[in-house]
Design a protein around this motif. Sequence first.
Motif, PDB file in Angstrom:
ATOM      1  N   LYS A 100      -4.294  -2.225  -8.777  1.00 12.24           N
ATOM      2  CA  LYS A 100      -4.272  -1.257  -7.667  1.00 12.24           C
ATOM      3  C   LYS A 100      -5.709  -0.876  -7.306  1.00 12.24           C
ATOM      4  O   LYS A 100      -6.510  -0.578  -8.205  1.00 12.24           O
ATOM      5  CB  LYS A 100      -3.494  -0.016  -8.112  1.00 12.24           C
ATOM      6  N   TYR A 120       0.871  -1.174   0.000  1.00 11.09           N
ATOM      7  CA  TYR A 120       0.000   0.000   0.000  1.00 11.09           C
ATOM      8  C   TYR A 120       0.903   1.217   0.000  1.00 11.09           C
ATOM      9  O   TYR A 120       1.972   1.218   0.628  1.00 11.09           O
ATOM     10  CB  TYR A 120      -0.934   0.000   1.219  1.00 11.09           C
ATOM     11  N   GLY A 165      -3.229   3.846  -2.686  1.00 10.46           N
ATOM     12  CA  GLY A 165      -3.690   2.624  -3.298  1.00 10.46           C
ATOM     13  C   GLY A 165      -3.155   1.407  -2.600  1.00 10.46           C
ATOM     14  O   GLY A 165      -2.205   1.486  -1.812  1.00 10.46           O
ATOM     15  N   TYR A 217      -1.911  -2.378  -3.578  1.00 12.44           N
ATOM     16  CA  TYR A 217      -1.418  -3.044  -4.789  1.00 12.44           C
ATOM     17  C   TYR A 217      -1.373  -4.544  -4.596  1.00 12.44           C
ATOM     18  O   TYR A 217      -0.885  -5.032  -3.579  1.00 12.44           O
ATOM     19  CB  TYR A 217       0.001  -2.552  -5.120  1.00 12.44           C
TER      20      TYR A 217
END
Length: 616
Positions: free
Chosen positions: A186, A156, A166, A168
């Motif tokens: 993401k 993250y 985001g 990931y």
Amino acid sequence: MAFSNWAADVARASRSAGWWLLATLILALSWFAGSLQRDVLLGEIERKARQELDLYVSHLVGQFDRFAYLPPLLADDFRLHSLLIAPSNAEQRDQVNRFLGHVNAIAGSLDVYLMDASGVTQAASNWQDEPTFVGRNFGFRPYFTAAMQGRAGRYYALGTTSGRRGYYFSYPVGDSDDPLGVVVVKIDIDTLENVWRDKGSELVVTDPDGVIFVSTRPEWRYRTVGPLSAATIARIRASRRYPDAVLSPISYREQRRLASGARLLQIGAPGGAGYIAVATDMPEADWRVQLLVSQQVIAPQVWQTRLFAMSLLVLLATTAWLYAARRRRRRERDQERRVAMEEALVELENRVDRRTSDLTEANRLLRHEVEEHERTRDELIQAAKLAALGQMSAGINHELNQPLAAMRTYADNARAYLERENLEQAGWNLQQISELTSRMAQISGQLKVFSRKSSGQRLRVPLQSCLDGALRILRTRIEHSGIELVVDVADDLYVAGDMVQLEQVLVNLIGNACDALGDAEIKRIEVTARRDGERVHMQVADSGRGIPAANLAHVFDPFFTTSDGGLGLGLSISHTIAQRLGGTLTADNAADGGAVFTLTLAAWQQERRQAGRGER
Ligand code: ADP
């Protein structure tokens, strides 16, 4: 005086100290009740917060699970392989770009992109956007490194290109030992936050370094929950996880840690907002998720409870005080009543004492009077006797002169007969003298009876001889008056009395009867006696005119008389004597007109006779 002032001061001081103590006690108890209430409320809030936290974490895990399968699925797609093998194929790239855009739209993720083994993005769902990931190198990201090592990667961070936070998910494309590249999905962290927005509590997600990554309070984001070391800050900067973030610690103070593990925090300056913080670890993302519920709702309820408890305690104390005051008043009243009763009792006793002494005095006077009266009565009886004697003396004088003259004649005769030697006639005359002397002795004997004073004792008196005694005095008078005397008295009648006094009564009664017969045609006196049980009734009735009705009530009064020479004491004294001997004397008129006097006395009992023997 000084002591009582001092005592009053002490009492006042201890009373006011008592009030202060009570007030303090009430305050302390109310405070304590509020604290108890706060603990209960805290417990409730904490329980609810934990439930919500668990719900949220499972929601997060669900979200992650939704996307975690996507990279491995995409990694198998031949188009991605083809592009990585021939990156210069523009058509192929275009195809993959569209494909990734399509997948991103369907899955609802933020971005989907493909990196080659050097970390350069070859295709991305945002190939059309500005800026796009295509052509950019993310080889520095740990999720790329992990995937290039043949593992699924998770990470993250704040996006360096998009500036959006985001999470990931990465996966190697091609052989896991020597991947061709890495495919990445993401997802947007904002949406995870937004799920929480309206809940009225604060959500805080921290990474293992204590950096706040997700929070419903934007100003808390990228702050830390404690000061970080310079090395840690350098490491975080190098990872470019939170580009441009200050990473300064949030100021807060832990007020208390509850037994359950929840903490009470005060965030911001002293007096700032208070929170109850519950936390749980989320191993799937290496996160620590915390829920901060404001304590604000508690304070009013706690104060309400305190006020309520205080009112209740004040009410209780007032009631207790009123009750105690009432009891005290009642005790005082009882005490007053008791004192009043005791005083009344004392007064009563005094009055009784006074009355008793009055009565004793009155009694003493009365006894004195009675004694006086008795003395007077005895003197009266004696006086009456003397009066009777005086009356009689004239008669006696006459009675004695006659025989004396006769005796002189008989003596002269006897001397003359002796001179003539007529002894027989001389003897006869001397015989007459002898008879006359015995008659004279009889008359003087009567006087002896009258001069005696009674002993007052009640002895056995034979009624017959008592009557004989009385008649000895009266016989001459009766005979001279030509009165017929009828006696009906049994020999064996005995009464309890005094011989002398009874004789006196009979002399009075029979004497009065003689008086009443003065010029009557029939001159008759009847003396009768009979026994009736324990009483003996003796009656003296005459044939005179009787007693006029108006006089009947007065004949026993002292000095009541209708005769010229009378003293009016005879009946009064006789009545008193009868009473003193326990008997009665009543006067009435017979049917044929004469007066009837009834003397009632106690009969001499056999037992008394035996007992009386000792007395005599
Ligand atoms: P006294 O004989 O000196 O008058 P008493 O006390 O003996 O005093 O009597 C009081 C009065 O009672 C007499 O004066 C007479 O009026 C009346 N009385 C007493 N005995 C008789 C009687 N046998 N008949 C009528 N009157 C009598």
